[in-house]
Design a protein around this motif. Sequence first.
Motif, PDB file in Angstrom:
ATOM      1  N   ASN A 510       0.822  -1.220   0.000  1.00 27.84           N
ATOM      2  CA  ASN A 510       0.000   0.000   0.000  1.00 27.84           C
ATOM      3  C   ASN A 510       0.859   1.274   0.000  1.00 27.84           C
ATOM      4  OD1 ASN A 510      -2.604   1.138  -0.062  1.00 27.84           O
ATOM      5  ND2 ASN A 510      -2.462   1.676   2.089  1.00 27.84           N
ATOM      6  N   GLY A 511       1.975   1.201  -0.704  1.00 24.85           N
ATOM      7  CA  GLY A 511       2.854   2.362  -0.774  1.00 24.85           C
ATOM      8  C   GLY A 511       3.672   2.372  -2.049  1.00 24.85           C
ATOM      9  N   ILE A 512       4.479   3.410  -2.203  1.00 22.58           N
ATOM     10  CA  ILE A 512       5.286   3.608  -3.413  1.00 22.58           C
ATOM     11  C   ILE A 512       6.723   3.877  -3.016  1.00 22.58           C
ATOM     12  CG2 ILE A 512       5.731   5.205  -5.317  1.00 22.58           C
ATOM     13  CD1 ILE A 512       2.806   5.517  -5.714  1.00 22.58           C
ATOM     14  N   GLN A 513       7.655   3.260  -3.769  1.00 16.64           N
ATOM     15  CA  GLN A 513       9.086   3.558  -3.665  1.00 16.64           C
ATOM     16  C   GLN A 513       9.520   4.111  -5.022  1.00 16.64           C
ATOM     17  OE1 GLN A 513       9.298  -0.577  -2.605  1.00 16.64           O
ATOM     18  NE2 GLN A 513      10.758  -0.118  -0.960  1.00 16.64           N
ATOM     19  N   GLN A 514      10.171   5.265  -5.005  1.00 13.13           N
ATOM     20  CA  GLN A 514      10.502   5.938  -6.259  1.00 13.13           C
ATOM     21  C   GLN A 514      11.930   6.465  -6.240  1.00 13.13           C
ATOM     22  OE1 GLN A 514       7.552   8.612  -7.987  1.00 13.13           O
ATOM     23  NE2 GLN A 514       9.142  10.103  -8.469  1.00 13.13           N
ATOM     24  N   ILE A 515      12.627   6.296  -7.385  1.00 14.58           N
ATOM     25  CA  ILE A 515      13.979   6.836  -7.576  1.00 14.58           C
ATOM     26  C   ILE A 515      13.961   7.688  -8.832  1.00 14.58           C
ATOM     27  CG2 ILE A 515      16.420   6.318  -7.934  1.00 14.58           C
ATOM     28  CD1 ILE A 515      14.231   3.541  -6.674  1.00 14.58           C
ATOM     29  N   THR A 516      14.462   8.918  -8.742  1.00 15.45           N
ATOM     30  CA  THR A 516      14.495   9.849  -9.880  1.00 15.45           C
ATOM     31  C   THR A 516      15.921  10.326 -10.107  1.00 15.45           C
ATOM     32  OG1 THR A 516      12.258  10.612  -9.372  1.00 15.45           O
ATOM     33  CG2 THR A 516      13.582  11.996 -10.835  1.00 15.45           C
ATOM     34  N   VAL A 517      16.353  10.295 -11.376  1.00 21.62           N
ATOM     35  CA  VAL A 517      17.665  10.826 -11.763  1.00 21.62           C
ATOM     36  C   VAL A 517      17.455  11.791 -12.925  1.00 21.62           C
ATOM     37  CG1 VAL A 517      19.982  10.303 -12.590  1.00 21.62           C
ATOM     38  CG2 VAL A 517      18.832   8.707 -11.058  1.00 21.62           C
ATOM     39  N   LEU A 518      18.009  13.004 -12.806  1.00 14.98           N
ATOM     40  CA  LEU A 518      17.892  14.028 -13.850  1.00 14.98           C
ATOM     41  C   LEU A 518      19.278  14.576 -14.137  1.00 14.98           C
ATOM     42  CD1 LEU A 518      15.863  15.790 -15.543  1.00 14.98           C
ATOM     43  CD2 LEU A 518      15.969  17.440 -13.676  1.00 14.98           C
ATOM     44  N   GLN A 519      19.649  14.650 -15.417  1.00 15.00           N
ATOM     45  CA  GLN A 519      21.009  15.068 -15.779  1.00 15.00           C
ATOM     46  C   GLN A 519      21.011  15.694 -17.160  1.00 15.00           C
ATOM     47  OE1 GLN A 519      21.880  10.959 -15.460  1.00 15.00           O
ATOM     48  NE2 GLN A 519      22.342  10.699 -17.624  1.00 15.00           N
ATOM     49  N   ARG A 520      22.101  16.403 -17.480  1.00 18.82           N
ATOM     50  CA  ARG A 520      22.265  16.943 -18.831  1.00 18.82           C
ATOM     51  C   ARG A 520      22.395  15.791 -19.828  1.00 18.82           C
ATOM     52  NH1 ARG A 520      24.279  22.379 -19.536  1.00 18.82           N
ATOM     53  NH2 ARG A 520      25.129  21.643 -21.492  1.00 18.82           N
ATOM     54  N   GLU A 521      21.742  15.951 -20.972  1.00 14.36           N
ATOM     55  CA  GLU A 521      21.754  14.861 -21.944  1.00 14.36           C
ATOM     56  C   GLU A 521      23.155  14.625 -22.502  1.00 14.36           C
ATOM     57  OE1 GLU A 521      19.046  13.477 -25.742  1.00 14.36           O
ATOM     58  OE2 GLU A 521      19.849  15.500 -25.712  1.00 14.36           O
ATOM     59  N   ASP A 522      23.951  15.690 -22.620  1.00 18.02           N
ATOM     60  CA  ASP A 522      25.273  15.557 -23.237  1.00 18.02           C
ATOM     61  C   ASP A 522      26.385  15.287 -22.227  1.00 18.02           C
ATOM     62  OD1 ASP A 522      25.218  17.977 -21.981  1.00 18.02           O
ATOM     63  OD2 ASP A 522      25.952  19.155 -23.672  1.00 18.02           O
ATOM     64  N   ASP A 523      26.044  15.019 -20.961  1.00 14.65           N
ATOM     65  CA  ASP A 523      27.049  14.789 -19.924  1.00 14.65           C
ATOM     66  C   ASP A 523      27.330  13.282 -19.811  1.00 14.65           C
ATOM     67  OD1 ASP A 523      28.623  14.596 -17.651  1.00 14.65           O
ATOM     68  OD2 ASP A 523      27.527  16.170 -16.580  1.00 14.65           O
ATOM     69  N   GLN A 524      28.465  12.848 -20.382  1.00 15.66           N
ATOM     70  CA  GLN A 524      28.788  11.424 -20.405  1.00 15.66           C
ATOM     71  C   GLN A 524      29.064  10.883 -19.003  1.00 15.66           C
ATOM     72  OE1 GLN A 524      32.633  10.523 -22.148  1.00 15.66           O
ATOM     73  NE2 GLN A 524      33.275  12.663 -22.019  1.00 15.66           N
ATOM     74  N   TYR A 525      29.612  11.721 -18.103  1.00 16.63           N
ATOM     75  CA  TYR A 525      29.912  11.263 -16.750  1.00 16.63           C
ATOM     76  C   TYR A 525      28.622  11.103 -15.938  1.00 16.63           C
ATOM     77  CZ  TYR A 525      34.543  12.662 -18.238  1.00 16.63           C
ATOM     78  OH  TYR A 525      35.709  12.781 -18.943  1.00 16.63           O
ATOM     79  N   ALA A 526      27.699  12.045 -16.098  1.00 15.47           N
ATOM     80  CA  ALA A 526      26.417  11.928 -15.410  1.00 15.47           C
ATOM     81  C   ALA A 526      25.664  10.686 -15.880  1.00 15.47           C
ATOM     82  CB  ALA A 526      25.576  13.182 -15.657  1.00 15.47           C
ATOM     83  N   LYS A 527      25.789  10.366 -17.170  1.00 17.56           N
ATOM     84  CA  LYS A 527      25.137   9.164 -17.695  1.00 17.56           C
ATOM     85  C   LYS A 527      25.680   7.908 -17.010  1.00 17.56           C
ATOM     86  CE  LYS A 527      24.206   6.688 -22.014  1.00 17.56           C
ATOM     87  NZ  LYS A 527      24.455   6.660 -23.485  1.00 17.56           N
ATOM     88  N   LYS A 528      26.994   7.844 -16.813  1.00 12.15           N
ATOM     89  CA  LYS A 528      27.601   6.693 -16.140  1.00 12.15           C
ATOM     90  C   LYS A 528      27.176   6.635 -14.672  1.00 12.15           C
ATOM     91  CE  LYS A 528      31.664   6.520 -19.170  1.00 12.15           C
ATOM     92  NZ  LYS A 528      33.143   6.662 -19.237  1.00 12.15           N
ATOM     93  N   ILE A 529      27.036   7.808 -14.041  1.00 13.99           N
ATOM     94  CA  ILE A 529      26.579   7.847 -12.649  1.00 13.99           C
ATOM     95  C   ILE A 529      25.174   7.273 -12.555  1.00 13.99           C
ATOM     96  CG2 ILE A 529      25.896   9.382 -10.754  1.00 13.99           C
ATOM     97  CD1 ILE A 529      28.180  11.238 -11.588  1.00 13.99           C
ATOM     98  N   GLY A 530      24.296   7.723 -13.472  1.00 10.33           N
ATOM     99  CA  GLY A 530      22.917   7.242 -13.468  1.00 10.33           C
ATOM    100  C   GLY A 530      22.833   5.745 -13.669  1.00 10.33           C
ATOM    101  N   GLU A 531      23.609   5.217 -14.611  1.00 15.89           N
ATOM    102  CA  GLU A 531      23.601   3.777 -14.867  1.00 15.89           C
ATOM    103  C   GLU A 531      24.064   2.996 -13.642  1.00 15.89           C
ATOM    104  OE1 GLU A 531      26.070   3.329 -18.257  1.00 15.89           O
ATOM    105  OE2 GLU A 531      24.565   4.021 -19.699  1.00 15.89           O
TER     106      GLU A 531
END
Length: 543
Positions: A510-531
């Motif tokens: 009866n609940g929700i668990q949520q994870i959100t990641v937002l980053q610049r599309e052209d940032d290759q390092y942020a993409k690796k962090i998100g993955e």
Amino acid sequence: MKTKLVLILSLLSIAVWSQPKVTTAVDSVKNKIGAEFKLSLKTNVDTLSKVKFPESKFFGALEVLESYKVDTVKKGDRYELIKKYGLTQFDSGKYTIPRIPIIINGKTVYSDSLAIEISDVKVDTLKQKMFDIKDIATVKSPMGNWWIYVLVVIGLIGLGFLIFYLLKNRKPKAKAEVIVYKTPIEKATTLLQQLESKELWQKGAVKDYYSELTDIVRNYIEEEIKIPAMESTTSELIEGLRKAAKQKKLKLSNDTVENLEKVLQQADLVKFAKVTPMDYEIEEDKKRISNTIVTIHKSIPEVVETEDELALWNEQQKEKARLEKLKREKRKKMAIIVGSAAFLILGTLGFFVATKGFDYVKDNLIGHPTKELLEGEWVYSQYGNPGVKIETPKVLMRQDASKILPKNAMALIKEMQIFTYGSMIDDFYIGVSTSTFKEETKIDLEQAAEGSIKIFETQGASNILVKTEEFDTQKGITGRKAYGTLSMVDKVSGKSTKMYYEILIFAQSNGIQQITVLQREDDQYAKKIGERMLNSVELKIAQ
């Protein structure tokens, strides 16, 4: 309860406030690639109202094929205005028609956002002839134009050398000769002579003449008698002069003080009341000031300086000149050091740009925030209840849910915990939230994802592209993943940045668990962090 759930997720950042009503509708929520959606905006206004519908080539990620004329239906003393737009998109996926601004009587009213889905057109491979994939095309190495990089390096080195040369050989600007007056009376009489040579009042600049005239006498009194004459009003100055005369036993007659007061009052009328005195009055005021200065000087007891005092004064002047020379030499040395450093830095940067490329310089020499996060020490922690286990580059900070959600939303929630790093208007954001409801609720993860997307809209996001799919953790817990791109506008600079987002949503107990990641599309390092983060997600099984 589904409606309540979407409401809660939509209000995670700001509360919804009421606006004049605009009815929003679309003829179909599902269509093929390239097919037209007809969006209808309807509002009901009185006959005197002025309504302006927007004209744009795009609404979010949807292209406006046609903007139809406004249909007007009169209903008694009111009008029903209907504006239709033909929209389309040539890429499959789930899209959101954003809230569209309509100006009614000078006030902006927004329509509702709508979710639509565009599906692929199935191709009959039996009738349609298929072709092989083309061979991989050879791409020329960017270092093929090596001479461009050589020119860049030479240019940067030349620029650095030019800065160094100019700073080293820069001649000090000729400074205007500074006249040093030995006594206040010498300074005052000299300035009076210079004022007369300007012939200001003869040229019509009476206000400027009186300003300089009174400044001369005020400055003289301040230096000679040591009272704050420059910032005092006329009455304060006269009162201060009378007190100083008594304390220092100056032989000043009432006529002298009164003559000074008359000139100061006349000057106030000229400066603030735009009064223009007669020529003979101006001449008389000048004589009064000159006589006042001379009288005050004669009233001060004469102090005879000894030879030792004169010698000391001369030594002080020599020391002052020596210190000024040292300051000039120090500034020149500093300029040479700065020029040399600039020369070396520009030369080094130019060399690495030419040999390694700009990305290498930015990441390894200038510095890159997300690169530092990726290569730093990570933390594996559990957040919320039911717990979300995730590895992040920094510890997430707890937020107060009661300050984020409105009271009507909090009334539906039994428990909610929010943890974040960064913010939605930054170039990188992480958010983990868990919540449980007071009443038994059937949770639709697709609707929950749509509610989460609306949070981006409230933060100013536009051109939101949405795709969803199932997501399984390493231990086989199934949830929903929403991902895509959006444009976020910096409220200060007005610059739009294209961002990539991923949202994981799970339903448990009866609940929700949520994870959100937002980053610049052209940032290759942020993409690796998100993955790395999303691959580390594990959930504590609710009991």
